[in-house]
Design a protein around this motif. Structure first.
Motif, PDB file in Angstrom:
ATOM      1  N   GLY A 330       1.115 -12.239  -6.469  1.00 53.06           N
ATOM      2  CA  GLY A 330       0.497 -11.035  -5.843  1.00 53.06           C
ATOM      3  C   GLY A 330       1.052  -9.711  -6.621  1.00 53.06           C
ATOM      4  N   LYS A 331       1.987  -9.597  -7.391  1.00 55.79           N
ATOM      5  CA  LYS A 331       2.179  -8.571  -8.027  1.00 55.79           C
ATOM      6  C   LYS A 331       1.062  -8.006  -9.053  1.00 55.79           C
ATOM      7  N   THR A 332       0.458  -8.973  -9.532  1.00 56.07           N
ATOM      8  CA  THR A 332      -0.757  -8.761 -10.496  1.00 56.07           C
ATOM      9  C   THR A 332      -1.621  -7.741  -9.713  1.00 56.07           C
ATOM     10  N   ILE A 333      -1.875  -8.013  -8.675  1.00 56.60           N
ATOM     11  CA  ILE A 333      -3.094  -7.137  -7.696  1.00 56.60           C
ATOM     12  C   ILE A 333      -2.284  -5.614  -7.420  1.00 56.60           C
ATOM     13  N   THR A 334      -0.946  -5.612  -7.033  1.00 59.49           N
ATOM     14  CA  THR A 334      -0.206  -4.597  -6.915  1.00 59.49           C
ATOM     15  C   THR A 334      -0.347  -3.625  -8.295  1.00 59.49           C
ATOM     16  N   LEU A 335      -0.088  -4.152  -9.160  1.00 54.30           N
ATOM     17  CA  LEU A 335       0.020  -3.679 -10.561  1.00 54.30           C
ATOM     18  C   LEU A 335      -1.400  -2.920 -11.006  1.00 54.30           C
ATOM     19  N   ALA A 336      -2.359  -3.800 -10.677  1.00 52.14           N
ATOM     20  CA  ALA A 336      -3.654  -3.129 -10.956  1.00 52.14           C
ATOM     21  C   ALA A 336      -4.118  -2.164 -10.080  1.00 52.14           C
ATOM     22  N   GLY A 337      -3.863  -2.190  -8.810  1.00 55.02           N
ATOM     23  CA  GLY A 337      -4.143  -1.061  -7.752  1.00 55.02           C
ATOM     24  C   GLY A 337      -3.520   0.163  -8.462  1.00 55.02           C
ATOM     25  N   MET A 338      -1.937   0.079  -8.565  1.00 57.70           N
ATOM     26  CA  MET A 338      -1.111   1.122  -9.095  1.00 57.70           C
ATOM     27  C   MET A 338      -1.724   2.087 -10.217  1.00 57.70           C
ATOM     28  N   SER A 384      10.258  -8.742 -10.787  1.00 58.45           N
ATOM     29  CA  SER A 384      11.039  -8.158 -10.213  1.00 58.45           C
ATOM     30  C   SER A 384      10.524  -7.612  -8.747  1.00 58.45           C
ATOM     31  N   ASN A 385      11.077  -8.045  -7.679  1.00 57.67           N
ATOM     32  CA  ASN A 385      10.890  -7.354  -6.436  1.00 57.67           C
ATOM     33  C   ASN A 385      11.141  -5.990  -6.089  1.00 57.67           C
ATOM     34  N   VAL A 386      12.486  -5.833  -6.643  1.00 57.88           N
ATOM     35  CA  VAL A 386      13.207  -4.730  -6.339  1.00 57.88           C
ATOM     36  C   VAL A 386      12.138  -3.615  -7.216  1.00 57.88           C
ATOM     37  N   GLY A 387      11.905  -3.938  -8.521  1.00 58.99           N
ATOM     38  CA  GLY A 387      11.197  -3.115  -9.473  1.00 58.99           C
ATOM     39  C   GLY A 387       9.788  -2.457  -9.041  1.00 58.99           C
ATOM     40  N   MET A 388       9.204  -3.659  -8.070  1.00 59.55           N
ATOM     41  CA  MET A 388       7.751  -3.387  -7.466  1.00 59.55           C
ATOM     42  C   MET A 388       7.971  -2.538  -6.267  1.00 59.55           C
ATOM     43  N   VAL A 389       8.971  -2.467  -5.597  1.00 61.17           N
ATOM     44  CA  VAL A 389       9.184  -1.605  -4.642  1.00 61.17           C
ATOM     45  C   VAL A 389       9.348  -0.311  -5.193  1.00 61.17           C
ATOM     46  N   MET A 390      10.424  -0.036  -6.080  1.00 61.25           N
ATOM     47  CA  MET A 390      10.658   1.244  -6.738  1.00 61.25           C
ATOM     48  C   MET A 390       9.373   2.032  -7.242  1.00 61.25           C
ATOM     49  N   ALA A 391       8.624   1.166  -7.905  1.00 62.52           N
ATOM     50  CA  ALA A 391       7.436   1.639  -8.796  1.00 62.52           C
ATOM     51  C   ALA A 391       6.455   2.311  -7.549  1.00 62.52           C
ATOM     52  N   SER A 392       6.378   1.626  -6.416  1.00 67.20           N
ATOM     53  CA  SER A 392       5.308   1.909  -5.377  1.00 67.20           C
ATOM     54  C   SER A 392       5.500   2.996  -4.534  1.00 67.20           C
ATOM     55  N   ASP A 393       6.438   3.807  -4.738  1.00 62.91           N
ATOM     56  CA  ASP A 393       6.701   4.808  -3.977  1.00 62.91           C
ATOM     57  C   ASP A 393       5.749   5.814  -3.651  1.00 62.91           C
ATOM     58  N   LYS A 394       4.790   5.893  -4.322  1.00 68.41           N
ATOM     59  CA  LYS A 394       3.512   6.870  -4.355  1.00 68.41           C
ATOM     60  C   LYS A 394       2.323   6.102  -4.014  1.00 68.41           C
ATOM     61  N   TYR A 395       2.457   4.804  -3.865  1.00 68.46           N
ATOM     62  CA  TYR A 395       1.227   3.793  -3.726  1.00 68.46           C
ATOM     63  C   TYR A 395       1.125   3.715  -2.018  1.00 68.46           C
ATOM     64  N   SER A 396       0.181   4.421  -1.329  1.00 64.79           N
ATOM     65  CA  SER A 396       0.270   4.307   0.003  1.00 64.79           C
ATOM     66  C   SER A 396      -0.043   2.855   0.742  1.00 64.79           C
ATOM     67  N   ASP A 397       0.266   2.643   1.922  1.00 66.18           N
ATOM     68  CA  ASP A 397       0.140   1.575   2.752  1.00 66.18           C
ATOM     69  C   ASP A 397      -1.526   1.165   2.467  1.00 66.18           C
ATOM     70  N   GLN A 398      -2.235   2.148   2.699  1.00 68.35           N
ATOM     71  CA  GLN A 398      -3.740   2.003   2.798  1.00 68.35           C
ATOM     72  C   GLN A 398      -4.257   1.427   1.620  1.00 68.35           C
ATOM     73  N   LYS A 399      -3.750   2.148   0.572  1.00 67.40           N
ATOM     74  CA  LYS A 399      -4.287   1.557  -0.830  1.00 67.40           C
ATOM     75  C   LYS A 399      -3.774   0.219  -1.167  1.00 67.40           C
ATOM     76  N   ARG A 400      -2.614  -0.021  -0.700  1.00 68.24           N
ATOM     77  CA  ARG A 400      -1.866  -1.500  -0.895  1.00 68.24           C
ATOM     78  C   ARG A 400      -2.846  -2.417  -0.134  1.00 68.24           C
ATOM     79  N   TYR A 401      -3.530  -2.119   1.058  1.00 72.69           N
ATOM     80  CA  TYR A 401      -4.358  -2.973   1.765  1.00 72.69           C
ATOM     81  C   TYR A 401      -5.694  -3.231   0.816  1.00 72.69           C
ATOM     82  N   ASP A 402      -6.258  -1.826   0.632  1.00 73.74           N
ATOM     83  CA  ASP A 402      -7.632  -1.803   0.000  1.00 73.74           C
ATOM     84  C   ASP A 402      -7.933  -2.581  -1.152  1.00 73.74           C
ATOM     85  N   LEU A 404      -5.924  -5.341  -1.989  1.00 75.44           N
ATOM     86  CA  LEU A 404      -5.634  -6.752  -1.655  1.00 75.44           C
ATOM     87  C   LEU A 404      -7.200  -7.399  -1.179  1.00 75.44           C
ATOM     88  N   THR A 405      -7.726  -6.308  -0.440  1.00 78.13           N
ATOM     89  CA  THR A 405      -9.091  -6.783   0.144  1.00 78.13           C
ATOM     90  C   THR A 405     -10.135  -6.950  -0.936  1.00 78.13           C
TER      91      THR A 405
END
Length: 606
Positions: A330-338, A384-402, A404-405
């Motif tokens: 799932g980190k590939t989707i998070t990375l692509a969104g950020m 790294s789970n920790v790295g993903m959380v650190m990198a996503s501080d400006k990545y909103s919850d709505q964008k995280r959801y958007d 993924l869908t």
């Protein structure tokens, strides 16, 4: 003397009276007979001169019977035309006990040779059900006594034997038992490669209607339309030649061609079976998809059930029913969104510890490590789970959801497969403080292998998401072919973003090149490991998965492998080697040119 004469006169008068009475009665009877004859002649004249046509029509109608001409169900074939399901011409033999009771064999003479009855050139030697049984039993391979018992009674229909071949049916026709014995076309469904994706093919019911799998999904196309013919029959029930009054030829069902390659399917099933045994996994599933088209080349699992069996009809493929947390894939989707939103770049630098606390919630990496200097590419490579959380501080919850869908998580695949689960993805408004961050690294939502495969295929396809397809085309006996309608491609992320994520995934694959490489070909991949609920409902089971793109420099296929509770736990060490085995076969089978050397790797450390 007078008395005597008087007496004689009286006697003579009585005789005269009797003669008169007899004459009168004769005249009356004659009149009645004349009237009857007159009425009969009148009726005959009426029938012959005025009502002859309607009478003839009534007689013809009493001899006229309809017969259904059954349509044949279409075939299911793989992309190369290999037959996976087909209808064989088979017959149900039925008898009429009522007609059998009146059956009298016709002796064979020069005049009756075309419709007589004999056994090895000799008279039948019986009549009624016994005679029918003597003639029919050897052809059907049945016991003569038992067959005769079945034909004894007052009913007009009894099934004698099912699934009779055309050869036997033709032999029965030569027995001249029309009106006593009939043959009904049944179209037995056959599965020449029954253990090849049996649950995916599914099966039909006793009426030949699709009830599971592709047989159910494409039943409307596979099912033809019955025809009929109306004719007159003779005393023995035989068709009178030249008396057909109406007819309509049946229209056979269309053939359905799948995108599945039977050779690849067979090999993938074998690789999964070997992997399951080697790592002692609970089960294993795999999908092979073409990157550029969205076509599914193989859908396999280790729960092999023969097509057409009760098990195949009752249990959809594990690939479509089994949902799981994808873990670090799932980190590939998070990375692509950020990257698409511009909140991060692949060369952003981070100092990453092995654990971090955010909003009162603590997150850990899979292994203990000191503070590491990783770029965004390094965070992906080291999962790294920790790295993903650190990198996503400006990545909103709505964008995280958007995102993924947009990548298809929690959405119907559009394949129309029976029993397919869409997974589980709740809205941001329902996320708690922990879930909002676990979704960054593939936890807190559930997907299936079909969705996960297409998500990574979207990245491999320059950021364009294709509608997956399982049906290649449908065709009829005239070879008219109609491609199955598919949805329009949708751009999810820019081509540059997709290229950067693929670059990072290549670095992941290089980390596992000792266990999951394909000689001569570059691979872009991501591994995943996630805890899932076991039989007791607690998080006691492990899902290990791997999604790989091959070749990475010219993406042709995406291969997903998922295992439950394998010994070795981590996806890269269990599902990864199975991926490599499948990938090597694909490169050889399709003669894919070797990769060019990699020269543009994004730094993973600083």
């Amino acid at each position: 003397m007078k008395l005597s004469k008087a007496g004689k006169v009286k006697k003579r008068g009585t005789k005269t009276f009797n003669l008169v009475s007899f004459a009168q009665r004769s005249i009356v009877v004659g009149i009645i007979l004349s009237l009857v004859a007159f009425v009969a002649l009148g009726k005959l004249a009426w029938i012959q001169l005025l009502d002859g046509q309607s009478t003839a029509e009534a007689a013809a109608k009493s001899r006229t019977v309809p017969r259904t001409l059954r349509a044949q169900r279409g075939k299911i074939v793989d992309t190369n035309g290999m037959v996976l399901a087909q209808s064989l011409e088979r017959y149900t033999i039925a008898g009429s006990p009522k007609a059998a009771a009146d059956f009298i064999p016709i002796k064979c003479t020069t005049q009756t040779k075309d419709y007589c009855h004999a056994i090895d050139g000799k008279p039948v030697g019986a009549s009624g059900p016994a005679a029918v049984a003597r003639l029919l039993a050897p052809v059907l391979g049945m016991n003569q006594m038992e067959l005769g018992a079945q034909l004894t009674g007052t009913g007009s229909y009894v099934v004698l034997k099912k699934e009779v071949t055309p050869q036997v049916k033709r032999a029965i026709d030569k027995l001249n038992l029309a009106g006593v014995i009939s043959a009904e076309l049944s179209n037995q469904r056959s599965y020449p490669h029954g253990d090849l994706m049996g649950s995916l093919i599914g099966g039909v019911d006793t009426d030949g209607k699709g009830v599971a799998g592709i047989e159910y999904m494409e039943n409307g196309l596979l099912t033809g339309k019955n025809g009929y013919e109306v004719y007159q029959q003779g005393r023995q029930g035989q068709q009178i030649p030249g008396t057909e009054t109406k007819s309509k030829q049946p229209v056979n069902g269309k053939d359905v061609s799948l995108t599945i390659d039977g050779d690849v399917q067979w090999y993938v099933q074998k690789a999964l079976a070997d992997g399951k045994a080697k790592y002692q996994a609970g089960w294993a599933i795999a999908i092979v998809q073409e990157v550029g088209t969205g076509r599914l080349v193989a859908i396999a699992d280790t729960e092999n059930r023969p097509a057409g069996s009760a098990e195949a009809k009752m249990n959809p493929p594990l690939v479509v029913t089994q949902t799981f947390e994808p873990g670090s894939i799932g980190k590939t989707i998070t990375l692509a969104g950020m990257l698409q939103e511009g909140v991060r770049s692949m060369d952003d630098k981070f100092t990453v510890p092995d654990h971090i606390k955010v909003d009162g919630q603590e997150y850990h990496d899979a292994t203990h490590h000191s503070d590491e200097h990783w770029t965004m590419a390094g965070i992906l490579q080291n999962s790294s789970n920790v790295g993903m959380v650190m990198a996503s501080d400006k990545y909103s919850d709505q964008k995280r959801y958007d995102y993924l869908t947009k990548f298809g998580i929690g959405q119907p695949s559009g394949l129309g497969l029976q029993g397919e689960s869409r997974g589980l993805l709740t809205t941001p408004q329902t996320w708690d403080r922990r879930t909002r961050n676990t979704v960054l690294f593939g936890q807190g939502y559930a997907t299936n292998a079909i969705q996960l495969t297409n998500a990574v295929a979207t990245i491999a396809n320059n950021g364009v998401r294709n509608q997956q397809s399982l049906i290649k085309n449908v065709s009829d006996l005239n070879d008219k072919s109609d491609p199955e309608a598919t949805g329009k491609p949708t751009r999810v992320v820019d081509e540059h973003v997709a290229s950067q994520v693929m670059n990072g995934m290549e670095s992941v694959a290089e980390k596992f090149k000792s266990v999951a490489s394909v000689n001569g070909y570059r691979v872009a991949s991501k591994t995943g490991t996630a805890e899932v609920a076991g039989q007791n409902g607690a998080l006691t089971s492990i899902i290990s998965d791997w999604v790989g793109v091959i070749p990475a420099d010219n993406p042709r296929f995406v291969v997903t492998v998922v295992m439950k509770d394998p010994q070795g736990t981590y996806g890269g060490l269990t599902a990864g080697p199975v991926f490599a085995q499948i990938g090597e076969f694909l490169m050889q089978k399709y003669e894919v040119p070797p990769s060019v050397p990699r020269t543009d790797a994004i730094p993973v450390e600083w």
